[in-house]
Design an enzyme around this catalytic site. Structure first.
Site, PDB file in Angstrom:
ATOM      1  N   GLY A  46      45.920  41.109  50.256  1.00 23.79           N
ATOM      2  CA  GLY A  46      47.149  40.752  49.541  1.00 23.79           C
ATOM      3  C   GLY A  46      47.649  42.016  48.850  1.00 23.79           C
ATOM      4  N   ALA A  47      48.951  42.308  49.022  1.00 23.06           N
ATOM      5  CA  ALA A  47      49.476  43.615  48.605  1.00 23.06           C
ATOM      6  C   ALA A  47      49.151  43.996  47.149  1.00 23.06           C
ATOM      7  CB  ALA A  47      50.968  43.652  48.876  1.00 23.06           C
ATOM      8  N   GLN A 177      44.647  32.896  56.291  1.00 26.81           N
ATOM      9  CA  GLN A 177      44.778  32.989  54.825  1.00 26.81           C
ATOM     10  C   GLN A 177      45.368  31.707  54.233  1.00 26.81           C
ATOM     11  OE1 GLN A 177      45.692  35.399  56.962  1.00 26.81           O
ATOM     12  NE2 GLN A 177      45.474  37.432  56.097  1.00 26.81           N
ATOM     13  N   ASP A 218      54.816  42.580  51.649  1.00 30.76           N
ATOM     14  CA  ASP A 218      53.928  43.753  51.601  1.00 30.76           C
ATOM     15  C   ASP A 218      54.692  45.052  51.393  1.00 30.76           C
ATOM     16  OD1 ASP A 218      52.295  41.632  53.211  1.00 30.76           O
ATOM     17  OD2 ASP A 218      50.897  43.116  52.410  1.00 30.76           O
ATOM     18  N   ASN A 228      55.917  41.288  55.945  1.00 27.66           N
ATOM     19  CA  ASN A 228      54.960  40.318  55.401  1.00 27.66           C
ATOM     20  C   ASN A 228      54.079  39.846  56.558  1.00 27.66           C
ATOM     21  OD1 ASN A 228      53.946  38.774  53.128  1.00 27.66           O
ATOM     22  ND2 ASN A 228      54.805  36.970  54.109  1.00 27.66           N
ATOM     23  N   LYS A 229      53.161  38.992  56.266  1.00 23.64           N
ATOM     24  CA  LYS A 229      52.175  38.525  57.256  1.00 23.64           C
ATOM     25  C   LYS A 229      52.835  38.112  58.571  1.00 23.64           C
ATOM     26  CE  LYS A 229      48.691  38.633  56.973  1.00 23.64           C
ATOM     27  NZ  LYS A 229      48.013  39.839  57.542  1.00 23.64           N
TER      28      LYS A 229
HETATM   29  O1  MRU Z   1      46.530  40.851  55.502  1.00 18.36           O
HETATM   30  P1  MRU Z   1      46.719  40.335  54.113  1.00 18.36           P
HETATM   31  O2  MRU Z   1      45.985  39.079  53.837  1.00 18.36           O
HETATM   32  O3  MRU Z   1      46.476  41.418  53.088  1.00 18.36           O
HETATM   33  O4  MRU Z   1      48.263  39.999  54.047  1.00 18.36           O
HETATM   34  C1  MRU Z   1      48.790  39.470  52.866  1.00 18.36           C
HETATM   35  C2  MRU Z   1      50.210  39.087  52.960  1.00 18.36           C
HETATM   36  O5  MRU Z   1      50.868  39.283  53.959  1.00 18.36           O
HETATM   37  C3  MRU Z   1      50.839  38.521  51.711  1.00 18.36           C
HETATM   38  O6  MRU Z   1      51.806  37.575  52.022  1.00 18.36           O
HETATM   39  C4  MRU Z   1      51.490  39.672  50.928  1.00 18.36           C
HETATM   40  O7  MRU Z   1      50.578  40.697  50.719  1.00 18.36           O
HETATM   41  C5  MRU Z   1      52.032  39.220  49.634  1.00 18.36           C
HETATM   42  S1  MRU Z   1      50.776  38.908  48.472  1.00 18.36           S
HETATM   43  C6  MRU Z   1      51.460  38.558  46.986  1.00 18.36           C
END
Ligand code: MRU
Length: 327
Positions: A46-47, A177, A218, A228-229
């Site tokens: 998560g960012a 996730q 992200d 984003n994801k």
């Molecule tokens: O690969 P991850 O689990 O780090 O990806 C996370 C995401 O894409 C979240 O949606 C993003 O970081 C926002 S978290 C507030």
């Protein structure tokens, strides 16, 4: 929910998000190398959470007697897409001499992130009406941040105000996730939620079961294009087709004003086994070819607004973002 990033006796304890929701185990990081590995291996993800962990990693690097440049290089090369990692490391490099104490700065970055998320929640809850069904993707909750969450922060704030809401949670293949973390967080807080497979969102929209989409980010380019994801882009296209508002909740630190648009965002590609397996069980042979981009970019014109700690920004974006937030 208990803190998932804890500094204790010159060690960083990270709740192992790979084990959730079935086991609550903390991974102990005694060196910068442990922190880098934890970020790479998704113990913490998560960012904003990656940014917070990296700041504590910087502290461990100094304790390990490593010079600033090497510390920066070890941590920056863990994951490429989330800008918060770079932002936190730059802040450590630029500011720790001013604060005199790097640990205090890391703690400040951590605490600030929680209060920023609460402010994002406060600003965003106004967009949510009583009785609404909200779709979210991946995990942009407490676990993905210093605490409280961005997209889930908005949902939490609306819920805490007494709004009756229901959340559809995309499972978020391949890393799940949504199923493992978001559903768990919402259920811990008593927020009504239903888990769906990623390919069900369009059908639900068609049935009129989704009023709003809220996701995290992200990295956001200066024109509003948002990484984003993986899967976020598909949902945004579906939302536009069904005329459903699509919001991105993120702190100002997620905006990367050094890039003009999303084509400059580096998309992380992860190992093929994440697609060939589900939770350690093989679902395809080792010979099966796999493509595993971890993120995608949603063009700005599909985004109804950005919910930030400084307010909600609606189109047009571009220079407007710069002017509004003085960044
Ligand atoms: O690969 P991850 O689990 O780090 O990806 C996370 C995401 O894409 C979240 O949606 C993003 O970081 C926002 S978290 C507030």
């Amino acid at each position: 929910m208990d803190s998932h990033i804890i500094w204790e006796n010159d060690k960083l304890l990270l709740l192992d998000q790979r084990q959730l929701p079935f086991k609550k185990i903390y991974v102990e990081c005694c060196s910068i190398y442990d922190v880098a590995k934890a970020i790479k291996d998704m113990v913490v993800r998560g960012a904003p959470a990656i940014g917070v962990a990296a700041a504590y990693g910087f502290v461990l690097g100094k304790i390990n007697g490593i010079d600033d440049e090497t510390i920066y290089n070890i941590l920056i090369n863990t994951r490429p897409t989330a800008v918060n990692l770079e932002w936190a490391l730059q802040r450590c490099l630029n500011q720790y001499k001013d604060y005199g104490d790097l640990l205090e700065l890391a703690k400040k970055i951590h605490e600030e992130d929680i209060s920023i998320n609460k402010q994002i929640g406060k600003n965003g809850k106004e967009l949510i009406n009583n009785g609404e069904n909200i779709l979210t993707h991946c995990n942009a909750g407490a676990l993905a941040t210093g605490g409280y969450g961005t997209a889930l922060g908005v949902i939490r704030a609306a819920f805490e105000e007494g709004k009756r809401i229901h959340v559809y949670v995309d499972e978020t293949r391949p890393y799940l996730q949504g199923a493992r973390l978001t559903a768990y967080e919402l259920m811990e807080d008593g927020i009504d939620c239903t888990l769906i497979c990623d390919n069900m969102a369009g059908y639900l929209m068609r049935l009129g079961k989704i009023d709003k989409v809220i996701v995290g980010a992200d990295r956001i380019a200066s024109n509003g294009d948002t990484a984003n994801k993986i899967g976020t882009y598909s949902i945004a296209v579906l939302a536009m087709h069904h005329r459903i508002p699509f919001y991105v909740a993120a702190p100002i630190s997620t905006f990367d004003m050094s890039i003009n648009d999303g084509s400059f965002i580096k998309i992380e590609e992860r190992a093929p086994y994440e697609v060939r397996e589900v939770f350690g069980t093989k679902i395809a042979t080792d010979e099966t070819k796999v493509f595993n981009p971890s993120f995608d970019v949603t063009p700005h014109y599909l985004i109804s607004g950005f919910i930030t700690e400084k307010g909600v920004i609606c189109p047009p974006y571009g220079n407007f973002i710069l002017e509004k937030f003085n960044i």
